[in-house]
Enzyme design. Structure first.
Site, short mmCIF file in Angstrom:
data_model
loop_
_atom_site.label_atom_id
_atom_site.label_comp_id
_atom_site.label_asym_id
_atom_site.label_seq_id
_atom_site.Cartn_x
_atom_site.Cartn_y
_atom_site.Cartn_z
N GLN A 120 -10.33 -2.44 -3.16
CA GLN A 120 -11.55 -1.67 -2.92
C GLN A 120 -12.64 -2.06 -3.91
O GLN A 120 -13.83 -2.13 -3.56
CB GLN A 120 -11.27 -0.18 -3.05
CG GLN A 120 -12.48 0.73 -2.87
CD GLN A 120 -13.04 0.68 -1.47
OE1 GLN A 120 -12.30 0.79 -0.50
NE2 GLN A 120 -14.35 0.53 -1.34
N ARG A 171 -15.12 -4.82 2.64
CA ARG A 171 -13.67 -4.90 2.48
C ARG A 171 -13.12 -6.10 3.24
O ARG A 171 -12.24 -6.82 2.76
CB ARG A 171 -12.99 -3.61 2.99
CG ARG A 171 -13.17 -2.39 2.12
CD ARG A 171 -12.35 -2.46 0.84
NE ARG A 171 -10.92 -2.56 1.11
CZ ARG A 171 -10.11 -1.54 1.32
NH1 ARG A 171 -10.59 -0.31 1.32
NH2 ARG A 171 -8.83 -1.72 1.52
N ARG A 202 0.87 -1.18 0.00
CA ARG A 202 0.00 0.00 0.00
C ARG A 202 0.91 1.22 0.00
O ARG A 202 1.58 1.51 1.00
CB ARG A 202 -0.91 0.01 1.23
CG ARG A 202 -1.92 1.15 1.25
CD ARG A 202 -2.82 1.05 2.47
NE ARG A 202 -3.70 2.18 2.61
CZ ARG A 202 -4.94 2.26 2.11
NH1 ARG A 202 -5.43 1.24 1.43
NH2 ARG A 202 -5.68 3.33 2.29
N CYS A 204 -15.75 5.25 -0.95
CA CYS A 204 -14.72 4.32 -0.43
C CYS A 204 -14.21 4.72 0.95
O CYS A 204 -13.53 3.91 1.60
CB CYS A 204 -13.57 4.21 -1.43
SG CYS A 204 -12.82 5.78 -1.87
N HIS A 209 -6.68 0.82 -7.22
CA HIS A 209 -7.09 0.39 -5.88
C HIS A 209 -7.97 -0.87 -6.03
O HIS A 209 -9.16 -0.84 -5.72
CB HIS A 209 -7.86 1.52 -5.19
CG HIS A 209 -7.99 1.37 -3.72
ND1 HIS A 209 -7.58 0.25 -3.03
CD2 HIS A 209 -8.48 2.22 -2.77
CE1 HIS A 209 -7.83 0.40 -1.75
NE2 HIS A 209 -8.37 1.60 -1.57
N ASP A 265 -15.53 10.17 -4.30
CA ASP A 265 -14.34 10.03 -3.47
C ASP A 265 -13.90 11.42 -3.04
O ASP A 265 -14.36 12.42 -3.59
CB ASP A 265 -13.24 9.33 -4.29
CG ASP A 265 -12.05 8.89 -3.45
OD1 ASP A 265 -12.13 8.95 -2.20
OD2 ASP A 265 -11.04 8.48 -4.03
#
Length: 258
Positions: free
Chosen positions: A66, A245, A36, A200, A63, A159
């Protein structure tokens, strides 16, 4: 399962030791590696050299973990992915916007990026996704027009306007560009009657964060990419999305390690 966290300051990766050499060392110590960070090339080099599964937890460009949670959440709400009309509002060239376009193209959702032209995704990625969408029977649309972009959408997704790693001095220009693309009650009325709102997280939907409070004080904007009214409404599935998630990443671990 044991987990070791290597923060940026506790590793010489890319400094005194190459990414490839670090990958080979970590591959002898661990069953898998999640990266990450920022540079997409780093996660790809780790995957090419470690000899163990490498998972992309987030980079500047993509990503993917996600996306799995997002797709599960959509399927939970509509019973299918094929043919769902999906609109992403905001900075469509960020990692989430890029990944959503790829995921929708692959899984047969009709994807619309609704943003200023300056923040459209790269042409090369759009062209690639349109080729994939042609095979899955879906569409890829880019538009600056909010009314057109959200008309009868089943999913409205947004986002934060400034992504991880971007400098604070871009807030002013980004707010000017994206304020017309804020997800609010009027925008949701233009979407489908069955539409859901997704994000997200984290979200600046109020002043209950340091950044939210600072932006409100500096620019007089108490809510940013989404209003609190929409974020806390019955149409909002953001916390289902957050929970998913956990379930989808567990599935990825099982699929790649077992």
């Amino acid at each position: 399962m044991g987990v070791t966290y290597l923060e940026p300051g506790s590793s010489q990766m890319g400094k005194k030791e190459s990414i490839a050499d670090t990958a080979k060392v970590l591959g002898r110590m661990f069953d898998g590696i999640e990266y990450r960070g920022f540079n997409q090339k780093i996660v790809e080099e780790l995957a090419a050299n470690s000899g163990v599964p490498v998972w992309n937890g987030l980079t500047d460009e993509f990503h993917p973990t996600q996306m799995l949670a997002d797709l599960l959440t959509i399927e939970e709400n509509f019973g299918t992915l094929k043919g769902v009309h999906f609109t992403f509002m905001g900075d469509a060239r960020n990692n989430v916007g890029n990944s959503l376009m790829v995921a929708c193209a692959k899984m047969g959702l009709n994807f619309t990026a609704c943003s200023p032209k300056e923040l459209f995704p790269k042409k090369e990625l759009v062209d690639s996704c349109r080729q994939i969408a042609a095979e899955s029977g879906s569409t890829i649309t880019l538009t600056e027009n909010v009314e057109e972009g959200t008309k009868n959408a089943d999913v409205i997704y947004t986002d934060i306007w400034v992504s991880m790693g971007e400098p604070d001095d871009v807030w002013e220009s980004r707010i000017k560009l994206l304020k017309p693309y804020q997800v609010n009650a009027q925008l949701m009325k233009n979407a489908s009657e069955r539409s859901i709102f997704m994000h997200c997280l984290p979200s600046f939907h109020d002043k209950n964060t340091q950044i939210g409070a600072d932006i409100a004080k500096k620019f007089g904007l108490p809510e940013m990419e989404v209003t609190d009214e929409v974020f806390t409404s019955k149409r909002s599935v953001v916390f289902d999305e957050a929970e998913n998630r956990l379930h989808t990443i567990k599935s990825v671990l099982y699929a790649t390690l077992c």
